[in-house]
Design an enzyme around this catalytic site. Structure first.
Site, PDB file in Angstrom:
ATOM      1  N   HIS A 263       1.028  -1.391  -0.079  1.00  0.00           N
ATOM      2  CA  HIS A 263      -0.076  -0.010  -0.212  1.00  0.00           C
ATOM      3  C   HIS A 263       0.701   1.213  -0.038  1.00  0.00           C
ATOM      4  CE1 HIS A 263      -3.317  -2.523   1.131  1.00  0.00           C
ATOM      5  NE2 HIS A 263      -2.822  -3.157   2.374  1.00  0.00           N
TER       6      HIS A 263
ATOM      7  N   HIS B 267       5.785   7.065   6.975  1.00  0.00           N
ATOM      8  CA  HIS B 267       5.479   6.332   5.234  1.00  0.00           C
ATOM      9  C   HIS B 267       4.697   7.926   4.695  1.00  0.00           C
ATOM     10  CE1 HIS B 267       0.911   6.127   8.081  1.00  0.00           C
ATOM     11  NE2 HIS B 267       0.955   6.505   6.759  1.00  0.00           N
TER      12      HIS B 267
ATOM     13  N   HIS C 121       2.373   8.786   1.237  1.00  0.00           N
ATOM     14  CA  HIS C 121       0.809   8.959  -0.182  1.00  0.00           C
ATOM     15  C   HIS C 121       1.149   9.803  -1.152  1.00  0.00           C
ATOM     16  CE1 HIS C 121      -1.376   7.178   2.921  1.00  0.00           C
ATOM     17  NE2 HIS C 121      -0.910   7.735   3.707  1.00  0.00           N
TER      18      HIS C 121
ATOM     19  N   GLU D 262      -3.494  13.316   0.564  1.00  0.00           N
ATOM     20  CA  GLU D 262      -4.291  12.935   1.355  1.00  0.00           C
ATOM     21  C   GLU D 262      -5.325  13.984   1.811  1.00  0.00           C
ATOM     22  OE1 GLU D 262      -4.633   8.387   2.025  1.00  0.00           O
ATOM     23  OE2 GLU D 262      -3.830   9.581   3.811  1.00  0.00           O
TER      24      GLU D 262
ATOM     25  N   HIS E  85       3.693  10.601   6.488  1.00  0.00           N
ATOM     26  CA  HIS E  85       2.712  10.844   7.922  1.00  0.00           C
ATOM     27  C   HIS E  85       4.028  10.229   8.762  1.00  0.00           C
ATOM     28  CE1 HIS E  85      -1.497  10.420   5.823  1.00  0.00           C
ATOM     29  NE2 HIS E  85      -0.825  11.563   5.772  1.00  0.00           N
TER      30      HIS E  85
ATOM     31  N   THR F 286      -6.245   6.909   8.373  1.00  0.00           N
ATOM     32  CA  THR F 286      -6.783   6.794   6.454  1.00  0.00           C
ATOM     33  C   THR F 286      -6.590   5.513   5.910  1.00  0.00           C
ATOM     34  OG1 THR F 286      -4.087   7.884   5.511  1.00  0.00           O
ATOM     35  CG2 THR F 286      -5.530   9.309   7.023  1.00  0.00           C
TER      36      THR F 286
END
Length: 383
Positions: free
Chosen positions: A100, A126, A128, A138, A151, A232
């Site tokens: 992910h 991590h 996004h 996000e 994050h 999230t």
């Protein structure tokens, strides 16, 4: 006896399967979970996560859109102060592709010691991101995405681990920072991104030499937004104290390409658009540690110039903190106000003068005798 042996073998197989599921699944389903283990969810199904993970349908979900004109300034929000982030090269960190995103495990000696109600210890960080065609942060600011978002995840010092804290109210805290493109290579991101090709496939992991982890966040840590929200991703526990920084993190175009086009997901395709859409606030307040201006296209301008001593900060103008180049400063507002007052005064004075002149003409006309004057004839003039 044979049946008893078969029964024991079956029980052992079930126990082994449960252990394997927990080790590789990350965590067991929580009581509200109504589906497969958490590691089976996908971003393609994010609109129906709540069918398998009850908390994903809650009223305090993340991410959110930050409407800067609706935030509330809270002077009690102090600067974020970090401790223990400058690691030596010998302190290696585990980098993993979980299908992910890319996760960098952090030692719990890294902590937030000020800026939150209590101390929080680091667990992991991590990212996004979007794709070359679409930005993928996000959180959004005034309805707009950034290319990416980092994050850093923490757990309350009241608990011994993130697993223990993750479903407790206030058990987690996340520092969020927006990533955008700048003119130069970011040395802190260069140190981490060079290992992305070693974890390109789901399940791969590698060791990264320690470095100053705080360099991955914005330099200015006193300007941020704060709200209560959730994880999230599933299981979407609503236990997160969110801090989203105002100032952005800039990386070079080549570094953004590495972030967007290196990691493969659980379908073996390049992982793009690994973000959740903004969720409804449902009446939750969003606080700000500074005074955002009223209006503006977006809260954080991509072309904002840097101020001395701030790597990616946006210029200040007295107490009016600037999130966008198009926002009006205090001087501009005063000029507009005084201009309007001057115009109103001028119009009123003009109307007053006209009335006075009209009144004087009437008075002069009433004071004169009621006589009709005739022009003298030629003969009268000669005489």
């Amino acid at each position: 006896m044979a049946r008893l042996c078969l029964l024991l073998v079956g029980l052992q197989a079930l126990a082994l399967g449960a252990t394997t599921q927990e080790d590789h699944g990350g965590h067991r389903p929580h009581p509200g979970h109504r589906g497969p283990p958490a590691h089976h969810w996908t971003y393609e199904e994010k609109t129906v996560w709540d069918e398998d993970f009850a908390d994903c349908g809650g009223k305090a979900q993340s991410p959110i859109n930050i409407n800067t004109s609706s935030t509330t300034f809270d002077p009690a929000l102090l600067p974020i102060v970090l401790q223990g982030y400058n690691l030596t090269a010998e302190q290696t960190l585990r980098l993993n592709n979980n299908g992910h995103t890319v996760v960098l495990q952090l030692p719990k000696e890294l902590s937030i010691v000020e800026g939150l109600p209590l101390e929080y210890r680091a667990a992991q960080l991590h990212f996004h991101w979007g794709s070359p065609e679409r930005p993928g942060s996000e959180h959004t600011v005034n309805g707009e995405h950034y290319p990416g978002e980092i994050h850093m995840v923490y757990f309350s010092s009241e608990y011994s681990s993130i697993k223990e804290a993750m479903d407790k109210p206030g058990g987690l805290a996340v520092l969020g920072g927006f990533i955008e493109v700048g003119p130069e290579e970011n040395p802190y991101y260069a140190h981490l991104l060079e290992y992305f090709d070693k974890v390109a496939t789901e399940g791969e992991d590698t060791k990264v030499p320690g470095f100053d982890i705080s360099g991955l966040l914005p330099t200015r840590m006193d300007r941020y937004f704060r709200y209560n929200g959730s994880l999230t991703t599933p299981p979407c526990f609503q236990t997160v104290n969110w801090t989203v920084f105002n100032d952005t993190i800039k990386i070079s175009p080549a570094q953004l390409s590495v972030l967007e086009d290196t990691i493969h997901g659980d379908d073996h395709e390049i992982l793009h658009l690994n973000f959740r859409d903004p969720q409804s606030l449902n009446g939750r307040p969003v606080l700000a540690s500074f005074r955002p201006p009223v209006g503006g296209r977006r809260g954080l301008g991509p072309d904002a110039e840097e101020t001395p001593g701030s790597r990616n900060s946006i210029p200040d103008n007295g107490d009016a903190e600037h999130l966008t180049r198009s926002s009006l400063g205090t001087g501009d507002m005063l000029a507009i106000i005084f201009g309007v007052l001057f115009a109103v005064t001028a119009v009123a004075f003009f109307v007053y003068v006209r009335k006075q002149r009209s009144k004087n003409r009437r008075m002069n006309s009433e004071d004169k005798p009621n006589v009709i004057y005739k022009a003298a004839t030629t003969e009268e003039n000669i005489a």
